[in-house]
Design an enzyme around this catalytic site. Structure first.
Site, PDB file in Angstrom:
ATOM      1  N   THR A 122      20.702  16.278  41.156  1.00 43.29           N
ATOM      2  CA  THR A 122      20.575  16.997  39.881  1.00 43.29           C
ATOM      3  C   THR A 122      21.910  16.816  39.154  1.00 43.29           C
ATOM      4  O   THR A 122      22.807  16.110  39.647  1.00 43.29           O
ATOM      5  CB  THR A 122      20.347  18.502  40.121  1.00 43.29           C
ATOM      6  N   THR A 176      24.810  33.178  50.480  1.00 46.36           N
ATOM      7  CA  THR A 176      25.950  33.640  49.686  1.00 46.36           C
ATOM      8  C   THR A 176      26.124  35.156  49.808  1.00 46.36           C
ATOM      9  O   THR A 176      25.142  35.876  50.035  1.00 46.36           O
ATOM     10  CB  THR A 176      25.729  33.263  48.199  1.00 46.36           C
ATOM     11  N   ASP A 177      27.350  35.618  49.603  1.00 48.57           N
ATOM     12  CA  ASP A 177      27.588  37.069  49.602  1.00 48.57           C
ATOM     13  C   ASP A 177      26.927  37.749  48.400  1.00 48.57           C
ATOM     14  O   ASP A 177      26.789  38.974  48.373  1.00 48.57           O
ATOM     15  CB  ASP A 177      29.094  37.368  49.630  1.00 48.57           C
ATOM     16  N   GLU A 178      26.495  36.932  47.411  1.00 53.90           N
ATOM     17  CA  GLU A 178      25.905  37.533  46.210  1.00 53.90           C
ATOM     18  C   GLU A 178      24.573  38.225  46.505  1.00 53.90           C
ATOM     19  O   GLU A 178      24.090  39.010  45.703  1.00 53.90           O
ATOM     20  CB  GLU A 178      25.769  36.482  45.097  1.00 53.90           C
ATOM     21  N   LYS A 193      18.357  33.388  46.187  1.00 55.87           N
ATOM     22  CA  LYS A 193      19.017  33.157  47.480  1.00 55.87           C
ATOM     23  C   LYS A 193      18.593  34.231  48.494  1.00 55.87           C
ATOM     24  O   LYS A 193      18.376  33.938  49.668  1.00 55.87           O
ATOM     25  CB  LYS A 193      20.543  33.156  47.316  1.00 55.87           C
ATOM     26  N   TYR A 206      19.880  33.995  40.187  1.00 54.25           N
ATOM     27  CA  TYR A 206      20.441  33.169  41.268  1.00 54.25           C
ATOM     28  C   TYR A 206      20.462  33.936  42.580  1.00 54.25           C
ATOM     29  O   TYR A 206      19.917  33.485  43.597  1.00 54.25           O
ATOM     30  CB  TYR A 206      21.857  32.706  40.900  1.00 54.25           C
TER      31      TYR A 206
HETATM   32  P1  NAD Z   1      26.392  22.618  43.936  1.00 55.80           P
HETATM   33  O1  NAD Z   1      25.616  23.075  42.748  1.00 55.80           O
HETATM   34  O2  NAD Z   1      27.743  22.019  43.762  1.00 55.80           O
HETATM   35  O3  NAD Z   1      25.528  21.554  44.767  1.00 55.80           O
HETATM   36  C1  NAD Z   1      24.153  21.698  44.972  1.00 55.80           C
HETATM   37  C2  NAD Z   1      23.614  20.350  45.429  1.00 55.80           C
HETATM   38  O4  NAD Z   1      22.199  20.506  45.697  1.00 55.80           O
HETATM   39  C3  NAD Z   1      23.727  19.246  44.379  1.00 55.80           C
HETATM   40  O5  NAD Z   1      24.201  18.050  44.962  1.00 55.80           O
HETATM   41  C4  NAD Z   1      22.297  19.063  43.870  1.00 55.80           C
HETATM   42  O6  NAD Z   1      22.015  17.738  43.447  1.00 55.80           O
HETATM   43  C5  NAD Z   1      21.504  19.430  45.115  1.00 55.80           C
HETATM   44  N1  NAD Z   1      20.138  19.883  44.794  1.00 55.80           N
HETATM   45  C6  NAD Z   1      19.768  20.760  43.820  1.00 55.80           C
HETATM   46  N2  NAD Z   1      18.426  20.888  43.830  1.00 55.80           N
HETATM   47  C7  NAD Z   1      17.952  20.102  44.833  1.00 55.80           C
HETATM   48  C8  NAD Z   1      16.652  19.846  45.328  1.00 55.80           C
HETATM   49  N3  NAD Z   1      15.567  20.417  44.791  1.00 55.80           N
HETATM   50  N4  NAD Z   1      16.518  18.987  46.378  1.00 55.80           N
HETATM   51  C9  NAD Z   1      17.610  18.391  46.920  1.00 55.80           C
HETATM   52  N5  NAD Z   1      18.869  18.597  46.475  1.00 55.80           N
HETATM   53  C10 NAD Z   1      19.040  19.448  45.440  1.00 55.80           C
HETATM   54  O7  NAD Z   1      26.464  23.884  44.905  1.00 55.80           O
HETATM   55  P2  NAD Z   1      27.596  24.338  45.919  1.00 55.80           P
HETATM   56  O8  NAD Z   1      28.574  25.166  45.191  1.00 55.80           O
HETATM   57  O9  NAD Z   1      28.049  23.176  46.709  1.00 55.80           O
HETATM   58  O10 NAD Z   1      26.754  25.320  46.847  1.00 55.80           O
HETATM   59  C11 NAD Z   1      26.069  24.822  47.991  1.00 55.80           C
HETATM   60  C12 NAD Z   1      25.345  25.960  48.684  1.00 55.80           C
HETATM   61  O11 NAD Z   1      26.285  26.970  49.061  1.00 55.80           O
HETATM   62  C13 NAD Z   1      24.318  26.653  47.790  1.00 55.80           C
HETATM   63  O12 NAD Z   1      23.185  26.946  48.580  1.00 55.80           O
HETATM   64  C14 NAD Z   1      25.008  27.928  47.340  1.00 55.80           C
HETATM   65  O13 NAD Z   1      24.069  28.955  47.125  1.00 55.80           O
HETATM   66  C15 NAD Z   1      25.887  28.229  48.540  1.00 55.80           C
HETATM   67  N6  NAD Z   1      27.146  28.961  48.260  1.00 55.80           N
HETATM   68  C16 NAD Z   1      27.992  28.527  47.273  1.00 55.80           C
HETATM   69  C17 NAD Z   1      29.196  29.211  47.050  1.00 55.80           C
HETATM   70  C18 NAD Z   1      30.183  28.746  46.005  1.00 55.80           C
HETATM   71  O14 NAD Z   1      31.167  29.424  45.765  1.00 55.80           O
HETATM   72  N7  NAD Z   1      30.000  27.587  45.384  1.00 55.80           N
HETATM   73  C19 NAD Z   1      29.510  30.329  47.827  1.00 55.80           C
HETATM   74  C20 NAD Z   1      28.626  30.746  48.834  1.00 55.80           C
HETATM   75  C21 NAD Z   1      27.440  30.043  49.028  1.00 55.80           C
HETATM   76  P1  TYD Z   2      31.697  31.448  38.936  1.00 51.04           P
HETATM   77  O1  TYD Z   2      32.699  30.405  39.337  1.00 51.04           O
HETATM   78  O2  TYD Z   2      30.591  31.073  38.016  1.00 51.04           O
HETATM   79  O3  TYD Z   2      31.126  32.062  40.316  1.00 51.04           O
HETATM   80  P2  TYD Z   2      30.172  33.370  40.548  1.00 51.04           P
HETATM   81  O4  TYD Z   2      29.577  33.798  39.283  1.00 51.04           O
HETATM   82  O5  TYD Z   2      29.150  32.814  41.498  1.00 51.04           O
HETATM   83  O6  TYD Z   2      31.057  34.396  41.175  1.00 51.04           O
HETATM   84  O7  TYD Z   2      32.473  32.654  38.284  1.00 51.04           O
HETATM   85  C1  TYD Z   2      33.489  33.345  38.980  1.00 51.04           C
HETATM   86  C2  TYD Z   2      33.905  34.533  38.124  1.00 51.04           C
HETATM   87  O8  TYD Z   2      34.538  34.038  36.929  1.00 51.04           O
HETATM   88  C3  TYD Z   2      32.718  35.377  37.638  1.00 51.04           C
HETATM   89  O9  TYD Z   2      33.117  36.745  37.635  1.00 51.04           O
HETATM   90  C4  TYD Z   2      32.474  34.897  36.222  1.00 51.04           C
HETATM   91  C5  TYD Z   2      33.853  34.491  35.747  1.00 51.04           C
HETATM   92  N1  TYD Z   2      33.910  33.372  34.788  1.00 51.04           N
HETATM   93  C6  TYD Z   2      34.629  33.512  33.608  1.00 51.04           C
HETATM   94  O10 TYD Z   2      35.232  34.562  33.324  1.00 51.04           O
HETATM   95  N2  TYD Z   2      34.680  32.450  32.751  1.00 51.04           N
HETATM   96  C7  TYD Z   2      34.032  31.267  33.012  1.00 51.04           C
HETATM   97  O11 TYD Z   2      34.073  30.344  32.153  1.00 51.04           O
HETATM   98  C8  TYD Z   2      33.292  31.144  34.230  1.00 51.04           C
HETATM   99  C9  TYD Z   2      32.566  29.864  34.556  1.00 51.04           C
HETATM  100  C10 TYD Z   2      33.270  32.216  35.095  1.00 51.04           C
END
Ligand code: NAD
Ligand code: TYD
Length: 344
Positions: A36, A125-127, A157, A153
């Protein structure tokens, strides 16, 4: 052992794939990703030619494709990172979050039931716990905190987590779930806060801070998240949930100011913008279970991880500039389709 890692072209999944390919050369790592907007194969340049690594393009919610893949590959372990992951996008368009995050997960679970599996691990996720009030710094999320979601979101999850637990109980599937706090580090897509600040500040562009900037997030370096998942796969107990976090709580404003200071950029770049709808106030993980039962301890604190991450973005400008310009979306065509490596 054969690992099927889904979402391995995204931020955390790619860090995990690289970690696993290098750490366990005797294991086979299959990276399944739909590519994506968030998926970027340039992120996997360091591993794409390794003999124990393979990339397959596909959608986890495509039942026929997933069942065919399991029939052919028969993975021992599935680690599901694939998801729509951005809260702001879920507010604009919730449906794809249901499709990928919920139905994609149940499709993978059904394939695991049919073909058998040693472990299915859900990266959550903790969310899913909702948020904590700012005036109660004594409160933390534990594994028994009730699910209480705020955004489309986090609701998608949490739904996925409930299905994972249900498949464990109903079909005896060996499942585990990890719930991690906000990650940062190399290869994070610049729509998320920290890489957004770095990439925009380096271009002297304004930094949008939602609301007052007082919201608190609990930051963990992606490397420590990868190590934690590896430990859960090897030592975690089936049917268990593990919270992952390193006690690095910061307000958004503190994060922005820390990064601007490190880049030697002025605070005048900060621009307060309309708050996110339903914006969660505070996330804070209690990681006691990971620490006491599995012996996990993060390597990075915020104070060591942020300079490392900034340095990475400074040394890898091409990587994020290609994203900002949209050029990265041609990488798959150029490196895989045009070279006859895969059929579209
Ligand atoms: P990201 O958005 O960077 O990556 C998601 C990946 O999934 C992408 O490569 C995308 O192409 C792929 N994808 C999306 N839809 C798909 C589908 N239908 N089939 C196959 N692949 C698909 O996300 P991330 O930040 O790397 O997060 C990865 C996981 O960790 C997620 O499940 C997210 O909920 C969880 N997570 C993220 C965070 C964070 O801070 N980023 C924290 C805790 C948990
Ligand atoms: P984000 O990185 O989107 O993670 P999450 O919403 O999953 O916690 O955002 C982290 C925090 O930063 C969230 O409280 C929203 C805030 N934020 C901004 O203030 N400005 C921005 O442009 C973005 C992307 C996030």
């Amino acid at each position: 052992m054969k690992f099927l890692v889904t979402g391995g072209a995204g931020f955390i999944g790619a860090n995990f794939v690289e970690y696993m390919v290098n750490k366990y050369p005797e294991d086979e790592i299959i990276n399944l990703d739909a590519l994506t907007y968030a998926g970027n194969l340039e992120t996997l340049k360091n591993v794409e030619d390794k003999p124990n690594y393979k990339f397959i393009k596909g959608d986890i919610a495509d039942r026929e494709f997933i069942f065919d893949l399991f029939e052919k590959e028969k993975p021992d372990v599935v680690v599901n990172f694939a998801a729509e992951s951005h809260v702001d996008r879920s507010i604009e368009d919730p449906e794809i979050f249901v499709k990928t995050n919920v139905m994609g997960t149940t499709t993978l679970l059904d394939a695991c039931v049919k073909y058998g599996i040693k472990r299915y691990h859900q990266v959550s996720t903790d969310e899913v716990y909702g948020d904590l009030p700012l005036d109660r710094p004594d409160l933390f999320f534990t594994e028994s905190t009730p699910l209480h979601t705020s955004s489309p979101y986090s609701s998608s999850k949490a739904s996925a987590d409930l299905f994972v637990m249900a498949y464990g109980r109903t079909y005896g599937l060996p499942v585990t779930i990890s719930r991690c706090s906000n990650n940062y580090g190399p290869y994070q897509f610049p729509e998320k806060l920290i890489p957004l600040i770095i990439s925009r500040a380096l271009n002297d562009e304004t930094i949008p801070v939602y609301g007052t900037g007082e919201n608190v997030r609990d930051w963990l370096h992606v490397y420590d998240h990868c190590v934690a998942i590896d430990m859960i796969l090897r030592q975690g107990k089936e049917g268990e949930v593990y919270n992952i976090g390193g006690h690095n709580e910061r307000t958004n404003l503190e994060v922005v100011k820390t990064v601007l200071r490190a880049l030697n950029k002025p605070e005048s770049l900060i621009t307060y913008v309309t708050d996110r709808k339903g914006h969660d106030m505070r996330y804070a993980i209690d990681p006691t279970k990971m620490e006491t039962e599995l012996g996990w301890k993060p390597v990075y604190t915020f104070d060591t991880g942020i300079p490392q991450t900034i340095e990475w973005y400074l040394n890898n400008k091409d990587w994020w500039e290609n994203i900002v310009s949209g050029e990265y979306q041609n990488y798959f065509q150029k490196m895989y389709v045009d070279k006859g490596r895969v059929e579209e």
